[in-house]
Enzyme design. Sequence first.
Site, PDB file in Angstrom:
ATOM      1  N   GLU A 371       0.835  -1.199   0.000  1.00  0.00           N
ATOM      2  CA  GLU A 371       0.000   0.000   0.000  1.00  0.00           C
ATOM      3  C   GLU A 371       0.870   1.249   0.000  1.00  0.00           C
ATOM      4  OE1 GLU A 371      -2.282   1.486  -1.308  1.00  0.00           O
ATOM      5  OE2 GLU A 371      -3.978   0.533  -0.301  1.00  0.00           O
ATOM      6  N   ASP A 447      -7.246  -0.412  -3.406  1.00  0.00           N
ATOM      7  CA  ASP A 447      -8.340   0.546  -3.572  1.00  0.00           C
ATOM      8  C   ASP A 447      -9.011   0.386  -4.924  1.00  0.00           C
ATOM      9  OD1 ASP A 447      -6.419   1.495  -5.265  1.00  0.00           O
ATOM     10  OD2 ASP A 447      -6.252   3.480  -4.366  1.00  0.00           O
TER      11      ASP A 447
END
Length: 485
Positions: A371, A447
């Site tokens: 991430e 995401d």
Amino acid sequence: MQKNKIGAIAAATLVLGGAGVAAAHTASAATAGCRATYTITSQWPGGFGANVDITNLGDPVNGWRLTWTFPGSQTVTQAWNATVTQSGAAATATNVAYNAAIGTGATTSFGFNGAWSGSNAVPASFALNGTTCTGTTTSPSASTSASASVSPSVSVSPSGSTPVPPGNRVCDLYAAGGTPCIGAHSTTRALYAAYNGPLYQVQRSSDRQYLDVRLLSAGGVANAAAQDTFCANTSCTITKIYDQSSNHNDLPISWGGFWKGPGPNGADVGADAKALPVTLGGHKVYGVKVTQGVGYRIDHAKNAPTGAQPEGIYMVTSSNYVNQWCCFDYGSGENSHTDTGNATMNAIEWGTACWFGNCVGSGPWVEADLENGMYHTNTGSNKDPNNSGVHFPFVSAWEKNNGTSNFTLKYGNATTGGLTTTFSGPLPNGYSPMKTDSSLLLGTGGDNSNTGVGEFFEGAITAGYPSDATENAVQSDVASAAYHS
């Protein structure tokens, strides 16, 4: 990442605390104590698998022997990480050379497969090096009576998965190494030697009907002919990739996320079921061709590692179809499908992305999507001239993360040979401890970043940090499958 079956398996766990060092090994020890955890990991008619964790609560021991008595007609048929013998109902497990020493507070594990009839109850007590488990530390002169009081805690969680008898496929090997698969996904073959369930689901456009594509035989390869017949004269989409583990962490088409997909209401879309024909062991099979907008995902996956819990991942992909965009991922991400900050993902990213700039070479590379960064190393980009790019028609890609101090990246030729480690070292600054979430994903970032592309044939996600020996064994099984264009 934001970057522009046969019945039900009964799983039972028995946790026992106990004293445990023998005078024969530790006559001078001041204190002794242990805890044993006995887990039935899988069960099928007439057979079962079990794992035993031994935690040493006393002074260090060097050489151990764990004994117990089966309450029924169980017999051990195969063991790993220990030598197990049996006389009647009495069983004895002794260490192997590499796990003889158990330091204070340390844990070692072994596992076995067994046969049973009538009932498969857990043993009532264990003894380590001749001392019955009591749940406390003791002095060497403390009583070692087998009548010590034990109050076992037993939990049974029924599950409807195909059982996993002994075998040497990918997830059998991971289980034997103490790092079981919590997700096992493939459109080409079984990842357990005894698996005989569906591999994936397709939907044809002509009448919107579905077909589960299964195996030619248990432990074998996909029945691609069934798909060809079902999809003749029309198009088909892969709508689900089944999890072969007992967790049923199947991967349906993702509902989307922060970055919208091209499907209805911002959902992703499924892959063209006919787009990636290859052969496996001489049989025609189909892989998953992930084009931009294709994504699969399950949220709140059962038994998935979370937070800083260790996790291992491998997948078989290809150098034939890659790009630089985010993200062709396989691994763990956020249940929210949004970027929730550093260290909330742990996934393999495969492609030519040079997220931090100034990479040596042009890729493609095995990277770690943790991430807010696709990492070649703990500092970002690749600087190794020996890692300028991986170019095989079939690539095995590997990532493992212990959650606090190490992540490791490897690659291999998925048709032959061993593994090459491109990085093994500390986590990037700001990524320790990990905060991994329990969504399992394929084809997109955490995401729902969905502009990456790639090819997927098989992969698995494990609970625990796999050993190099286990990964080498898995690589051997992958190579033996005989992928061919």
